[in-house]
Scaffold this motif. Structure first.
Motif, PDB file in Angstrom:
ATOM      1  N   ASN A  49       0.677  -1.086  -0.003  1.00  0.00           N
ATOM      2  CA  ASN A  49       0.063  -0.090  -0.174  1.00  0.00           C
ATOM      3  C   ASN A  49       0.888   1.263   0.139  1.00  0.00           C
ATOM      4  OD1 ASN A  49      -2.191   1.527   0.220  1.00  0.00           O
ATOM      5  ND2 ASN A  49      -2.250   1.727   2.527  1.00  0.00           N
ATOM      6  N   ALA A  51       0.416   4.993   0.250  1.00  0.00           N
ATOM      7  CA  ALA A  51      -0.493   5.997   0.695  1.00  0.00           C
ATOM      8  C   ALA A  51      -0.332   7.368  -0.161  1.00  0.00           C
ATOM      9  CB  ALA A  51      -0.387   6.050   2.417  1.00  0.00           C
ATOM     10  N   GLY A  54      -3.054  10.742   2.585  1.00  0.00           N
ATOM     11  CA  GLY A  54      -2.860  10.153   3.954  1.00  0.00           C
ATOM     12  C   GLY A  54      -4.106  10.081   4.571  1.00  0.00           C
ATOM     13  N   ASN A 353      -4.870   4.971  -1.591  1.00  0.00           N
ATOM     14  CA  ASN A 353      -4.726   4.534  -0.320  1.00  0.00           C
ATOM     15  C   ASN A 353      -5.798   3.221  -0.037  1.00  0.00           C
ATOM     16  OD1 ASN A 353      -3.863   4.240   2.524  1.00  0.00           O
ATOM     17  ND2 ASN A 353      -4.026   6.328   3.011  1.00  0.00           N
TER      18      ASN A 353
END
Length: 388
Positions: A49, A51, A54, A353
């Motif tokens: 993952n 991101a 955030g 994300n």
């Protein structure tokens, strides 16, 4: 998920999430993805993952097991209202995750939850419409059929769309029935949330494959238009149903017909803007520019709202059972059966994300309240996420 007979009696049991695009194929030959004794397809590995956007978990709460309940998370201002299968209803402050009120009705529910931010309405499996005010039962009324669509609470009234294709209006204060409308339809309906919403001064409901605009004061029909038509030679093949969630922007209402089509109508004129074949089982969401939806095989697609032309499509989440999406800022948010919440770019579907919950599966379309993304899991976890 099952089909039931339109008279409210249980009928043919048939899976909906993850089925093939044509019901006929699933009936006669087994689904090419799932049936015929073949193993369930394995989703592709998502990889690490990264991101890009955030996101942090702001709070978590509990509501109780939600399995078997066609749940919609209702948000109004900073209040999120949710319900569990066994009859717990709670209003949660989306800013903190704390309860504003909570009540245990001690009876299983078939539909929940509708609210105007003050009153909340659910339907019990006993076919009782129950209206709550501040966590206290205000009134209840017996209904003539099962209900799987959360009631709509608006304009001092409670509107209920039943499985026998009737639509009823009740006074929100007293519970007095104001009017009822019965519509014809195919003998099978989905055990799944349908379409019921307000568009200005018009009540809009889904009956089979048609959107119908009504006068909320008396139930008289103002317009109706078809997004999809029944086809086939038996009850299962001919099943056509509009499913929630929907996307409304001013007078444009976009919806999905189960395993048949996606389209948009003009609620002022009651005319179809466009409709396209699509093989999904969950609803759609979007804004004035684009509409987003997940097909039954996990493909996520974006269409131009104005004319239905395809903007992009991604197979990254293929073979994952996805919820209806939520368009939130630059993200298209969907949950899957493993409890993951995926944030995709609204521009091209690329991953922004991926966030985890309790692993029991996301059971309702994500919602937003007080700048907080809210999801509910099958085991009853309620999660609030905010951008970093």
């Amino acid at each position: 998920m099952t089909f039931i007979r339109g008279d409210g009696l249980k009928g043919l049991v048939f899976g909906v999430r993850g089925v093939c695009s044509a019901v006929l194929v699933a009936m006669l030959a087994g689904c090419s993805l799932w049936g015929g004794g073949s193993s369930k397809p394995v989703p592709a590995d998502l990889g690490a993952n990264v991101a890009v956007l955030g996101v942090r978990q702001a709070w978590t709460a509990r509501i109780g097991n939600v399995s078997g309940l066609p749940l919609e998370i209702h948000s109004a201002g900073s209040v999120v209202t949710v319900a569990s299968s066994d009859g717990v209803v709670a209003a949660i402050d989306a800013r903190t995750g704390g309860d504003l009120w909570r009540v245990a009705l001690s009876e299983p529910l078939s539909a929940g939850v509708g609210s105007d931010g003050k009153s909340a309405a659910v339907v019990a499996r006993s076919n009782a419409l129950i209206v709550l005010d501040g966590g206290r039962e205000r009134w209840r009324q017996s209904l003539g059929a099962q209900v799987f669509t959360p009631p709509l609470v608006a304009g001092g009234r409670v509107f209920v769309l039943s499985a026998d294709r009737s639509l009823s209006a009740f006074d929100a204060l007293t519970g007095r029935k104001l009017w009822s409308l019965q519509r014809p339809g195919e003998p099978l309906v989905l055990r799944q949330s349908g379409v019921l919403l307000a568009a200005g001064d018009t009540l809009v409901a889904g009956f089979s494959g048609r959107l119908v605009g009504l006068n909320p004061d008396n139930g008289s029909v103002r317009w109706e238009t078809a997004l999809a038509s029944a086809r086939g030679t038996n009850d299962v093949e001919r099943l056509v149903e509009l499913v929630g969630r929907t996307s409304r922007v001013e007078q444009s209402i976009c919806a999905r017909a189960f395993q048949a089509a996606v389209g948009c109508v003009n609620a002022a004129r009651g005319s179809v803007n466009w409709t396209l074949p699509a093989s999904g089982a969950e609803g759609v969401h979007g804004d004035g520019e684009a509409l987003f939806g997940a097909e039954s095989n996990g493909t996520v697609t974006a269409w131009r709202r104005g004319d239905g032309s395809r903007l992009w499509s991604t197979d990254r989440l293929k073979h994952r059972k996805l919820t209806a999406p939520l368009l939130l800022g630059r993200s298209v948010v969907v949950g899957d059966e493993t409890g993951l919440v995926h944030l995709l770019s609204r521009t091209d579907g690329s991953p922004l994300n991926r966030i985890s919950t309790d692993g029991s599966g996301i059971v309702a379309a994500p919602a937003v309240a007080a700048d907080t993304l809210v999801v509910v899991t099958r085991n009853g976890g309620v999660y609030g996420f905010r951008p970093d």
